[in-house]
Design a protein around this motif. Structure first.
Motif, short mmCIF file in Angstrom:
data_model
loop_
_atom_site.label_atom_id
_atom_site.label_comp_id
_atom_site.label_asym_id
_atom_site.label_seq_id
_atom_site.Cartn_x
_atom_site.Cartn_y
_atom_site.Cartn_z
N ASN A 226 -20.51 -32.67 -58.75
CA ASN A 226 -20.36 -32.93 -60.01
C ASN A 226 -21.72 -31.61 -60.54
O ASN A 226 -22.39 -31.59 -61.90
N THR A 227 -22.11 -30.86 -59.24
CA THR A 227 -22.74 -29.78 -60.06
C THR A 227 -22.30 -28.61 -59.04
O THR A 227 -21.12 -28.71 -59.08
N ARG A 228 -23.06 -27.45 -59.19
CA ARG A 228 -23.06 -26.34 -58.44
C ARG A 228 -22.27 -26.42 -57.16
O ARG A 228 -20.70 -25.81 -56.94
N HIS A 229 -22.83 -26.91 -56.62
CA HIS A 229 -22.43 -27.60 -55.08
C HIS A 229 -21.22 -28.35 -54.93
O HIS A 229 -20.77 -27.96 -53.47
N ASP A 230 -20.75 -28.31 -56.03
CA ASP A 230 -19.01 -29.62 -55.74
C ASP A 230 -18.09 -28.88 -55.07
O ASP A 230 -17.91 -27.91 -55.67
N SER A 231 -17.87 -29.14 -53.92
CA SER A 231 -16.32 -28.65 -53.05
C SER A 231 -16.15 -29.40 -52.08
O SER A 231 -16.34 -30.78 -52.10
N TYR A 232 -14.54 -28.87 -51.63
CA TYR A 232 -13.92 -29.49 -50.95
C TYR A 232 -14.84 -30.21 -48.97
O TYR A 232 -15.26 -31.61 -49.13
N LEU A 233 -15.50 -28.90 -49.03
CA LEU A 233 -16.50 -29.29 -47.48
C LEU A 233 -17.40 -30.14 -48.03
O LEU A 233 -18.06 -31.46 -46.98
N LEU A 234 -18.14 -30.58 -48.45
CA LEU A 234 -18.87 -31.00 -49.59
C LEU A 234 -18.47 -32.62 -49.52
O LEU A 234 -19.19 -33.76 -49.25
N ASP A 235 -17.00 -32.97 -49.98
CA ASP A 235 -17.26 -34.22 -50.31
C ASP A 235 -16.69 -34.60 -48.66
O ASP A 235 -16.94 -35.67 -48.08
N GLN A 358 -9.71 -16.23 -58.21
CA GLN A 358 -9.20 -17.66 -58.84
C GLN A 358 -8.33 -18.94 -57.93
O GLN A 358 -8.15 -19.93 -57.99
N ILE A 359 -7.39 -17.87 -57.18
CA ILE A 359 -6.31 -18.86 -56.35
C ILE A 359 -7.48 -19.94 -55.11
O ILE A 359 -6.36 -20.30 -54.47
N TRP A 360 -8.58 -20.47 -54.60
CA TRP A 360 -9.53 -20.12 -54.32
C TRP A 360 -9.98 -21.31 -54.60
O TRP A 360 -11.08 -22.56 -53.92
N SER A 368 -14.66 -25.02 -54.33
CA SER A 368 -16.26 -25.29 -55.34
C SER A 368 -15.69 -25.65 -56.57
O SER A 368 -14.95 -24.00 -56.83
N ASN A 369 -16.83 -26.21 -56.67
CA ASN A 369 -17.62 -24.93 -58.60
C ASN A 369 -17.97 -24.01 -58.09
O ASN A 369 -18.44 -23.05 -59.41
N MET A 370 -18.47 -23.79 -57.16
CA MET A 370 -18.90 -21.89 -57.04
C MET A 370 -17.83 -21.52 -56.94
O MET A 370 -18.03 -19.70 -57.65
N LEU A 371 -16.84 -21.61 -56.84
CA LEU A 371 -15.58 -20.61 -57.37
C LEU A 371 -15.74 -20.23 -57.89
O LEU A 371 -14.78 -18.53 -58.65
N PRO A 372 -15.30 -20.53 -60.04
CA PRO A 372 -15.50 -21.04 -60.98
C PRO A 372 -16.36 -19.20 -61.05
O PRO A 372 -16.40 -18.68 -61.99
N PHE A 373 -17.68 -19.43 -60.39
CA PHE A 373 -18.41 -19.04 -60.87
C PHE A 373 -18.72 -17.53 -60.59
O PHE A 373 -18.94 -16.53 -61.58
N VAL A 374 -18.03 -17.81 -60.00
CA VAL A 374 -17.73 -16.08 -58.96
C VAL A 374 -16.62 -15.57 -59.40
O VAL A 374 -16.87 -14.08 -59.65
#
Length: 470
Positions: A226-235, A358-360, A368-374
């Motif tokens: 639930n931070t910017r780091h959150d991602s499938y690979l983190l999970d 967007q499609i990533w 990840s939560n980084m993609l909406p930021f990017v």
């Protein structure tokens, strides 16, 4: 008649066939009768008697079972197997039919194949598919590229099976002409290599420098949820830390030798060919290659200089490490997007980098939560060459980069290999250096090879030579 045909019943092919069928589409399937796979079609269709599958025993029957214009998805190993299959398949097709290659083919092979089929009127689409077995079944991210006139016909079909982001948008878009789709998937995989390496380096720091056990490391990574780091690979990393085999952590049973396939290497080759540096991705690729030197590593381990024993790390360092990892992960994304921008300009693909981010956002391995930021950063400055130029990106990246500098400084004497974290930091430094020391290299080249050099006071780009004295 069947709406779509799938050739190749490996892990991804099976899952995609089920995904299409689960959306109510009739699907024809075929698998080359390779040794050990002669019965693959019968077993697959028999396993799902309630699904609308047509199992073909040969290519003629397979093609004949498809509605015109035929839509065929190849899910076979990249390289020669694709060419061999096309050689057998295309005589059975006619103008207007569409062949989609959903494997990890090299984008230049896709460009060659698309061009070769063009005179026949048969359309060839190179389509990156990301998400692994589960993603292919429940909804992958899809990156089709080819003749843009096909988009109105294919996208509604692909949108049925693609992942959906939180805002309901399907994670598929028409990437561009010829090899654009496979190029973007290649870059996706390069970023994936870097992201995995960065997570493994953080794990190594906590294990070796701090002496933490897996349970404590798992708690640390879980704090990134639930931070910017959150991602499938983190999970999946958190799940890996928690996995046990007869009471023993599964991770402790796995040899520290990492495999790799073509896409990571191709990304680095493309980086060199385009003259666009991607050192964080390159460091991740090199780390996998180096890991294979297990015997040499064991031998040299006995000769390694002493390092400080594992000890409690300062609380501030732990906080710094979280930000440092974010800086490196965002840098890897920036490298990948820079490569896509350069290729788009070179091949005149007109890639929609905002749309790619967007499609990533869902379905793919690097979601990840980084993609909406990017995505938001690129949308704020769509013509920017690099994410490092964009204020919306820098606002979060620069403070994290400062913490990466602190982490690298602290670990300098700990004998811990952190190539991706280090490369990300040095890449950032180098790109922000308007007066680098490589003028000495050019002087050296001119000294021994008379290669010439450009002068600071001559904007023409002309080469000059100095008569050096031996």
């Amino acid at each position: 008649m069947n709406t779509i045909g799938i050739i190749g019943l490996g892990v991804m092919g099976r899952s995609l066939a089920l995904n299409f069928a689960n959306k109510g589409l009739r699907v024809a399937v075929y698998n080359a009768p390779l040794p050990g796979e002669e019965d693959a079609v019968r077993r697959f269709v028999g396993q799902y008697p309630d699904h609308p599958f047509f199992g073909a025993t040969d290519l003629t029957a397979f093609v004949g079972a498809l509605a015109r214009p035929r839509k065929i998805l190849l899910m076979v190993k990249s390289g020669d197997p694709v060419d061999d299959l096309l050689e057998a398949l295309t005589p059975l097709l006619e103008a207007g039919d569409i062949v989609m290659d959903g494997g990890n083919s090299f984008y230049k092979d896709t460009m060659r194949r698309e061009k070769a089929l063009r005179p026949s009127g048969i359309f060839y689409v190179g389509m990156g598919v990301s998400g692994g077995e589960k993603g292919a079944l429940l909804g992958p991210s899809m990156m089709p590229g080819g003749n843009p006139d096909l988009a109105p016909e294919l996208l509604p079909l692909l949108e049925k099976v693609a992942a959906k982001a939180d805002d309901g948008q399907p994670c598929v878009q028409w990437i561009g002409p010829d090899g654009a789709g496979h190029f973007v998937k290649m870059i996706h995989n390069g970023i994936e290599y870097a992201d995995m390496q960065i997570l493994s380096e953080v794990y190594g720091i906590l294990k070796k420098a701090a002496g933490w056990d897996l349970a404590r490391i798992a708690d640390f990574f879980a704090g990134w949820k639930n931070t910017r780091h959150d991602s499938y690979l983190l999970d999946i990393t958190c799940r890996i830390f928690e996995a046990r085999n007869e009471g023993t952590p599964v991770l402790d049973q796995i040899l520290d030798v990492a495999g790799h396939k073509g896409t990571g290497l191709w990304t680095i080759q493309e980086s060199l060919e385009r003259g666009i540096p991607a050192p964080t991705i390159a460091a991740a690729m090199t780390a996998r290659i180096l890991s294979a030197q297990k015997t040499l590593r064991q031998k040299l381990h006995e000769m390694a200089p002493p390092a400080p024993p594992a000890a409690a790390l300062p609380e501030a360092f732990i906080e710094n490490l979280t930000a440092a990892a974010l800086a490196a992960r965002l840098t890897a994304l920036a490298e990948g997007f820079h490569l896509m921008k350069a290729a788009s300009d070179y091949y005149h693909w007109n890639l929609n980098l905002v749309g790619i981010a967007q499609i990533w956002r869902a379905g793919c391995i690097i979601r990840s939560n980084m993609l909406p930021f990017v995505q938001a950063a690129r949308a704020s400055a769509p013509n920017a060459e690099h994410l490092f130029e964009i204020p919306a990106f820098r606002k979060e990246w620069v403070p994290a980069l400062r913490q990466l500098q602190v982490v690298l400084s602290y670990l300098a004497t700990h004998n811990i290999a952190i190539p991706a974290l280090s490369a990300a930091c040095h890449y950032a430094h180098a790109l922000h250096d308007a007066d680098s020391p490589v003028n000495l290299i050019q002087a050296q080249r001119d000294y021994f090879g008379a290669h010439g050099f450009q002068r600071r006071d001559d904007d023409s780009g002309a080469l000059h030579h100095f008569k050096w004295k031996d």
